[in-house]
Design a protein around this motif. Structure first.
Motif, PDB file in Angstrom:
ATOM      1  N   ASP A 209      -7.307  79.488 126.261  1.00 40.08           N
ATOM      2  CA  ASP A 209      -6.317  79.335 127.329  1.00 40.08           C
ATOM      3  C   ASP A 209      -4.941  79.004 126.731  1.00 40.08           C
ATOM      4  OD1 ASP A 209      -4.958  78.792 129.726  1.00 40.08           O
ATOM      5  OD2 ASP A 209      -5.525  76.677 129.620  1.00 40.08           O
ATOM      6  N   PRO A 210      -3.934  79.871 126.943  1.00 48.84           N
ATOM      7  CA  PRO A 210      -2.629  79.633 126.316  1.00 48.84           C
ATOM      8  C   PRO A 210      -1.962  78.332 126.774  1.00 48.84           C
ATOM      9  CG  PRO A 210      -2.601  81.621 127.696  1.00 48.84           C
ATOM     10  CD  PRO A 210      -4.002  81.126 127.693  1.00 48.84           C
ATOM     11  N   GLU A 211      -2.260  77.868 127.985  1.00 54.26           N
ATOM     12  CA  GLU A 211      -1.601  76.661 128.469  1.00 54.26           C
ATOM     13  C   GLU A 211      -2.192  75.381 127.859  1.00 54.26           C
ATOM     14  OE1 GLU A 211      -1.158  76.547 132.764  1.00 54.26           O
ATOM     15  OE2 GLU A 211      -0.859  74.378 132.683  1.00 54.26           O
ATOM     16  N   THR A 212      -3.434  75.449 127.474  1.00 54.72           N
ATOM     17  CA  THR A 212      -4.083  74.267 126.894  1.00 54.72           C
ATOM     18  C   THR A 212      -3.690  74.138 125.419  1.00 54.72           C
ATOM     19  OG1 THR A 212      -5.954  74.519 128.398  1.00 54.72           O
ATOM     20  CG2 THR A 212      -6.302  73.150 126.436  1.00 54.72           C
ATOM     21  N   GLU A 213      -3.075  72.987 125.082  1.00 52.60           N
ATOM     22  CA  GLU A 213      -2.631  72.773 123.698  1.00 52.60           C
ATOM     23  C   GLU A 213      -3.542  71.808 122.946  1.00 52.60           C
ATOM     24  OE1 GLU A 213       1.427  71.481 123.714  1.00 52.60           O
ATOM     25  OE2 GLU A 213       2.088  73.208 124.903  1.00 52.60           O
ATOM     26  N   ALA A 214      -4.220  70.952 123.675  1.00 51.04           N
ATOM     27  CA  ALA A 214      -5.077  69.946 123.040  1.00 51.04           C
ATOM     28  C   ALA A 214      -6.222  69.615 123.992  1.00 51.04           C
ATOM     29  CB  ALA A 214      -4.270  68.691 122.729  1.00 51.04           C
ATOM     30  N   ILE A 215      -7.286  69.024 123.440  1.00 50.87           N
ATOM     31  CA  ILE A 215      -8.518  68.838 124.222  1.00 50.87           C
ATOM     32  C   ILE A 215      -9.083  67.432 124.040  1.00 50.87           C
ATOM     33  CG2 ILE A 215     -10.909  69.658 124.519  1.00 50.87           C
ATOM     34  CD1 ILE A 215      -9.873  72.354 123.201  1.00 50.87           C
ATOM     35  N   ILE A 216      -9.551  66.849 125.140  1.00 57.48           N
ATOM     36  CA  ILE A 216     -10.361  65.624 125.051  1.00 57.48           C
ATOM     37  C   ILE A 216     -11.778  65.974 125.492  1.00 57.48           C
ATOM     38  CG2 ILE A 216     -10.797  63.309 125.982  1.00 57.48           C
ATOM     39  CD1 ILE A 216      -7.859  62.826 126.165  1.00 57.48           C
ATOM     40  N   MET A 217     -12.744  65.666 124.637  1.00 54.58           N
ATOM     41  CA  MET A 217     -14.155  65.918 124.949  1.00 54.58           C
ATOM     42  C   MET A 217     -14.875  64.576 125.032  1.00 54.58           C
ATOM     43  SD  MET A 217     -17.009  68.251 123.032  1.00 54.58           S
ATOM     44  CE  MET A 217     -16.928  67.581 121.389  1.00 54.58           C
ATOM     45  N   ILE A 218     -15.458  64.302 126.192  1.00 51.22           N
ATOM     46  CA  ILE A 218     -16.147  63.030 126.404  1.00 51.22           C
ATOM     47  C   ILE A 218     -17.634  63.296 126.536  1.00 51.22           C
ATOM     48  CG2 ILE A 218     -16.327  60.988 127.879  1.00 51.22           C
ATOM     49  CD1 ILE A 218     -13.450  61.773 128.898  1.00 51.22           C
ATOM     50  N   GLY A 219     -18.418  62.593 125.742  1.00 44.09           N
ATOM     51  CA  GLY A 219     -19.857  62.820 125.778  1.00 44.09           C
ATOM     52  C   GLY A 219     -20.624  61.531 125.969  1.00 44.09           C
ATOM     53  N   GLU A 220     -21.935  61.674 125.898  1.00 44.48           N
ATOM     54  CA  GLU A 220     -22.844  60.547 126.082  1.00 44.48           C
ATOM     55  C   GLU A 220     -23.987  60.695 125.104  1.00 44.48           C
ATOM     56  OE1 GLU A 220     -24.294  60.761 130.071  1.00 44.48           O
ATOM     57  OE2 GLU A 220     -22.352  60.293 130.961  1.00 44.48           O
ATOM     58  N   ILE A 221     -24.778  59.643 124.990  1.00 48.74           N
ATOM     59  CA  ILE A 221     -26.045  59.719 124.293  1.00 48.74           C
ATOM     60  C   ILE A 221     -26.936  60.757 124.982  1.00 48.74           C
ATOM     61  CG2 ILE A 221     -26.065  57.389 123.382  1.00 48.74           C
ATOM     62  CD1 ILE A 221     -27.711  56.667 125.937  1.00 48.74           C
ATOM     63  N   GLY A 222     -27.927  61.247 124.248  1.00 49.70           N
ATOM     64  CA  GLY A 222     -28.901  62.170 124.831  1.00 49.70           C
ATOM     65  C   GLY A 222     -28.521  63.617 124.618  1.00 49.70           C
ATOM     66  N   GLY A 223     -29.499  64.434 124.242  1.00 54.62           N
ATOM     67  CA  GLY A 223     -29.263  65.866 124.066  1.00 54.62           C
ATOM     68  C   GLY A 223     -28.412  66.161 122.848  1.00 54.62           C
ATOM     69  N   ASN A 224     -28.120  67.459 122.650  1.00 49.75           N
ATOM     70  CA  ASN A 224     -27.310  67.801 121.479  1.00 49.75           C
ATOM     71  C   ASN A 224     -26.103  68.650 121.842  1.00 49.75           C
ATOM     72  OD1 ASN A 224     -28.539  70.167 122.092  1.00 49.75           O
ATOM     73  ND2 ASN A 224     -29.052  70.712 119.990  1.00 49.75           N
ATOM     74  N   ALA A 225     -25.705  68.632 123.135  1.00 49.35           N
ATOM     75  CA  ALA A 225     -24.613  69.488 123.604  1.00 49.35           C
ATOM     76  C   ALA A 225     -23.290  69.154 122.911  1.00 49.35           C
ATOM     77  CB  ALA A 225     -24.462  69.351 125.120  1.00 49.35           C
ATOM     78  N   GLU A 226     -23.014  67.861 122.730  1.00 52.88           N
ATOM     79  CA  GLU A 226     -21.752  67.456 122.103  1.00 52.88           C
ATOM     80  C   GLU A 226     -21.735  67.856 120.631  1.00 52.88           C
ATOM     81  OE1 GLU A 226     -23.735  65.515 123.836  1.00 52.88           O
ATOM     82  OE2 GLU A 226     -22.623  64.458 125.400  1.00 52.88           O
ATOM     83  N   VAL A 227     -22.893  67.758 119.995  1.00 54.63           N
ATOM     84  CA  VAL A 227     -23.002  68.109 118.578  1.00 54.63           C
ATOM     85  C   VAL A 227     -22.786  69.611 118.398  1.00 54.63           C
ATOM     86  CG1 VAL A 227     -24.660  68.294 116.676  1.00 54.63           C
ATOM     87  CG2 VAL A 227     -24.465  66.158 117.975  1.00 54.63           C
ATOM     88  N   GLU A 228     -23.395  70.376 119.272  1.00 56.67           N
ATOM     89  CA  GLU A 228     -23.242  71.828 119.247  1.00 56.67           C
ATOM     90  C   GLU A 228     -21.751  72.183 119.391  1.00 56.67           C
ATOM     91  OE1 GLU A 228     -24.349  73.602 122.957  1.00 56.67           O
ATOM     92  OE2 GLU A 228     -25.045  75.465 122.026  1.00 56.67           O
ATOM     93  N   ALA A 229     -21.069  71.529 120.329  1.00 54.80           N
ATOM     94  CA  ALA A 229     -19.648  71.800 120.552  1.00 54.80           C
ATOM     95  C   ALA A 229     -18.819  71.378 119.338  1.00 54.80           C
ATOM     96  CB  ALA A 229     -19.177  71.057 121.807  1.00 54.80           C
ATOM     97  N   ALA A 230     -19.151  70.227 118.770  1.00 51.94           N
ATOM     98  CA  ALA A 230     -18.375  69.722 117.626  1.00 51.94           C
ATOM     99  C   ALA A 230     -18.461  70.680 116.447  1.00 51.94           C
ATOM    100  CB  ALA A 230     -18.884  68.335 117.226  1.00 51.94           C
ATOM    101  N   ARG A 231     -19.635  71.217 116.204  1.00 52.99           N
ATOM    102  CA  ARG A 231     -19.814  72.132 115.064  1.00 52.99           C
ATOM    103  C   ARG A 231     -19.036  73.424 115.296  1.00 52.99           C
ATOM    104  NH1 ARG A 231     -25.736  69.996 114.060  1.00 52.99           N
ATOM    105  NH2 ARG A 231     -25.134  68.349 112.616  1.00 52.99           N
ATOM    106  N   TRP A 232     -18.994  73.861 116.540  1.00 54.88           N
ATOM    107  CA  TRP A 232     -18.229  75.073 116.854  1.00 54.88           C
ATOM    108  C   TRP A 232     -16.732  74.792 116.658  1.00 54.88           C
ATOM    109  CZ3 TRP A 232     -14.337  76.809 119.980  1.00 54.88           C
ATOM    110  CH2 TRP A 232     -14.209  78.198 120.126  1.00 54.88           C
ATOM    111  N   ILE A 233     -16.304  73.614 117.098  1.00 58.39           N
ATOM    112  CA  ILE A 233     -14.886  73.237 116.975  1.00 58.39           C
ATOM    113  C   ILE A 233     -14.459  73.286 115.509  1.00 58.39           C
ATOM    114  CG2 ILE A 233     -13.337  71.217 117.090  1.00 58.39           C
ATOM    115  CD1 ILE A 233     -14.812  70.550 119.789  1.00 58.39           C
ATOM    116  N   LYS A 234     -15.295  72.755 114.649  1.00 62.88           N
ATOM    117  CA  LYS A 234     -14.966  72.730 113.217  1.00 62.88           C
ATOM    118  C   LYS A 234     -14.736  74.157 112.703  1.00 62.88           C
ATOM    119  CE  LYS A 234     -16.539  71.020 108.771  1.00 62.88           C
ATOM    120  NZ  LYS A 234     -17.686  70.542 107.985  1.00 62.88           N
TER     121      LYS A 234
END
Lengths: 301, 402
Positions: A209-234
């Motif tokens: 998205d061209p308008e989005t310049e920066a991102i905040i990602m908020i997660g929780e314990i449980g599952g691996n969705a945040e980890v999956e996203a973090a690895r993609w971000i890298k």
């Protein structure tokens, strides 16, 4: 631009005649969102009135979409009937179904998610606060508010926010707004173990998205969705990202309000997720009070 | 929702899954007739019924060792059962306070088959939701009777998984895959295929969150038996299973958690001394985290929900104050839609009603927050105001550790 919804997106509300649905339909209308139809089976032909606006009610989602041009649904239907409501949106080929309903049986969601495969409709939630693309008016009036988030805390701008939790999203949004930083779109993906859209799905949309310049990602314990996203971000993300993981003090095996927030495997504790966030170049908020500042440490706006 | 082993096994039997013959008893006066109905030739098992794992290695508070014991004779079984009933069992999962044993489950001891290396012929079988694929997954292992987490960590190649497509349901070839992975041939292969199919039918029809059989056993006579059974149900689906709801044992649940649920509050007791009252699960979890970050220790998780009322706030205060360890309270409300002044009024009323003497820090943010803060200030009560979550957490930790 923004993601998923924008000013002027035409929204229908399933369950508009219930207390919960009606209350939030009114708040969305007050915020300036385009609520163009309601759906309550058996009440087709009636009208939902608020603030001088008359919103027609239809028996089916397909009728509502065809006659009003609605492309997105906000679902406030009680849990036993919510999966059915989601699949009705899929059948009507809507762009987006946003399931606010809390307490849908997991088996219903397992089946619904499978039935959505290969279809055009995207699901956000369930058990989520919905999403907001802030408007340009006073206190972000005129934006697209779908769900239950408070509209006025937002400000139009360039930070994308994605979270499972409602109030924690509001906390992050408010911190940003208080620091003069607005948001492109804020998405609450919901606290259930089976949901329609993952952290990663939203991160990819923000990245494009061209308008989005920066991102905040908020997660929780449980599952691996945040980890999956973090690895993609890298590997792929071009934009600075700040992150927070709730639940460092949660005892193992206990469900903390969100069905998803139960510690199970090795990578789903808060400590493990925070470590992976750091390894992936995400600016980690030490406390929930630090979410906006964590972003501002890596993004000058 | 969790149920006891004997309840899980009764359900297994209904679905055609073989279990050792057994009888559950709540009263010592019924012990004799129960053991009299069982065949004690191979000995009997005496099993404490509590909702926690690690029973076999558990120790009772009076020093009696083992919540699950083998008894070679009926007399010995009665002796064990008398020592267990009414006694408090502490296991790795109960916490130091342990759980009172209110039901004893007597079963016929199975005649364990042996593997060529002399080990007992025990397997592991479970069905649960795989969050990554949003599908049910069957997990099987040749390493039963031990902690499966350890097997998964040390020898992941011994864990076999089959994902089930919810559109088609479990297919016969998938049940065969499980049986082959466990190394069964001939008659045992057939038994295993049937057992996996029946267990899956149970998992799906009853909206289970998890079904675990550890160990699944091959007897010396060549029968496949579920020696233990752990079953939990999806709370969201209980409305369509009144028969399951009837199995709920309130003795196994925290009295305060039950009380909280009556008011639509989600409460979980922890062992710290700073109580918190928060709206929203994510914010509640992170409020506990921030208390710990500043050196304090949270006494509970308490989510009053998105639209908390005065009544809920009052009920929440009473529940919090029922914990004698509590030395201070932190209220953290982000009132997005709900009116902060309503919350503030609720807090003032609750403080007055309970005669609260403990330090109280309140952080309010959101809708009508100025009126809310004014209400707190005008109350004449010593309520400390926090400007942010961090500020509020720092203040309550300071007040409690002073």
């Amino acid at each position: 631009m923004s993601i998923l919804v924008k000013e002027g997106t035409r929204v229908l509300v399933q369950g508009i005649t219930g207390d919960f649905g009606a209350r939030h339909a009114r708040l969305s209308i007050d915020y300036g969102s385009q609520v163009v139809a309601g759906v309550t089976p058996g009440k087709g032909g009636q009208v939902f009135e608020h603030g001088g606006k008359k919103v027609p009610i239809f028996n089916t989602v397909a009728d509502a979409a065809r006659q009003t041009g609605a492309t997105v649904s906000a679902i406030f239907v009680p849990p036993p009937f919510a999966a059915d409501a989601i699949l009705e949106c899929v059948d009507a080929d809507l762009d987006l179904a946003v399931a606010i309903t809390e307490g849908i049986p997991v088996r219903d969601m397992v089946r619904a998610k499978r039935a959505m495969q290969g279809r055009r409709t995207r699901l956000i939630g369930p058990n989520c606060p919905g999403l907001v693309t802030p408007g340009r008016g006073d206190k972000s009036h005129g934006g697209c508010r779908i769900g239950i988030a408070p509209g006025y805390i937002h400000r139009r701008g360039n930070v994308g926010v994605v979270s499972r939790s409602g109030t924690l999203t509001y906390e992050a949004v408010w911190q940003l707004t208080c620091r003069g930083k607005g948001q492109s779109t804020c998405v609450g993906i919901g606290g259930d173990p089976v949901n329609g859209t993952s952290h990663l799905d939203v991160i990819k949309l923000f990245n494009d998205d061209p308008e989005t310049e920066a991102i905040i990602m908020i997660g929780e314990i449980g599952g691996n969705a945040e980890v999956e996203a973090a690895r993609w971000i890298k590997q792929h993300c071009k934009k600075p990202v700040a992150g927070f993981i709730a639940g460092a003090t949660a005892p193992a095996g206990r469900r903390m309000g969100h069905a998803g927030a139960v510690i199970g495997g090795a990578e789903d504790t808060a400590a493990a997720k925070i470590k992976i966030f750091k390894e992936c170049g995400i600016s980690v908020a030490e406390t929930p009070s630090d979410m906006a500042d964590a972003l501002l440490r890596v993004w000058k706006g | 929702m969790n149920i006891h082993e004997h309840q899980a096994k009764a359900l297994f039997e209904k679905f055609g899954v073989a279990v050792p013959k057994g009888i559950a008893v709540q009263k010592a006066s019924d012990f004799e007739s129960a053991v009299g109905q069982l065949d004690a030739k191979g000995g009997l098992m005496v099993k404490s019924q509590i909702h926690a794992g690690g029973r076999g290695k558990g120790v009772f508070t009076d020093g009696f060792k083992g919540g699950v014991k083998f008894a070679p004779t009926r007399e010995k079984a009665l002796e064990h059962a008398k020592a267990m009933l009414g006694n408090t069992l502490v296991t790795a999962q109960t916490g130091p306070e342990g759980r009172k044993v209110q039901t004893i489950y007597f079963t016929e001891a199975a005649n364990l088959g042996k593997r060529p290396d002399g080990r007992d012929d025990e397997y592991y079988l479970a069905i649960l939701l795989d969050r990554a694929t949003s599908r049910p997954v069957i997990v099987a292992s040749t390493e039963g009777g031990v902690e499966i987490e350890k097997v998964a960590h040390d020898t992941p190649e011994r864990i076999f998984k089959v994902h089930v497509d919810p559109a088609a349901g479990l297919q016969a070839y998938q049940a065969r895959q499980v049986a082959f992975a466990l190394g069964f041939t001939g008659e045992l292969h057939k038994q295993c295929v049937a057992l996996v199919s029946k267990l899956y039918a149970f998992f799906w029809e009853k909206d289970c969150s998890m079904v675990e059989v550890n160990p699944l056993l091959v007897t010396a006579e060549g029968r496949l038996l579920a020696l233990d059974a752990k079953v939990s149900f999806d709370d969201n689906a209980l409305f369509r299973h009144p028969d399951v709801v009837a199995l709920r044992d309130l003795n196994e649940e925290d009295a305060k958690e039950i009380e909280a649920s009556k008011f639509g509050l989600s409460y979980i007791a922890l062992d710290g001394n700073i109580a918190c009252l928060v709206n929203g699960a994510g914010l509640a979890m992170s409020t506990m985290d921030i208390i710990q970050h500043f050196g304090g220790s949270p006494a509970n998780f308490l989510d009053v929900g998105g639209g908390a009322s005065k009544e809920q706030v009052a009920a929440a205060f009473k529940i919090i104050l029922g914990d004698p360890n509590v030395k201070g309270i932190l209220v953290n409300i982000f009132g997005g839609i709900m009116d902060c002044n309503v919350i503030a009024t609720g807090i003032v009323e609750a403080v007055k009603e309970t005669g609260l003497k403990l330090p109280l820090v309140v952080r309010l943010e959101g809708n009508n927050v100025e009126a809310g803060k004014a209400t707190l200030a005008a109350s004449g009560l010593t309520i400390v105001s926090g400007d942010s979550m961090a500020d509020a957490a720092r203040k309550i930790v300071g007040l409690v550790t002073k």
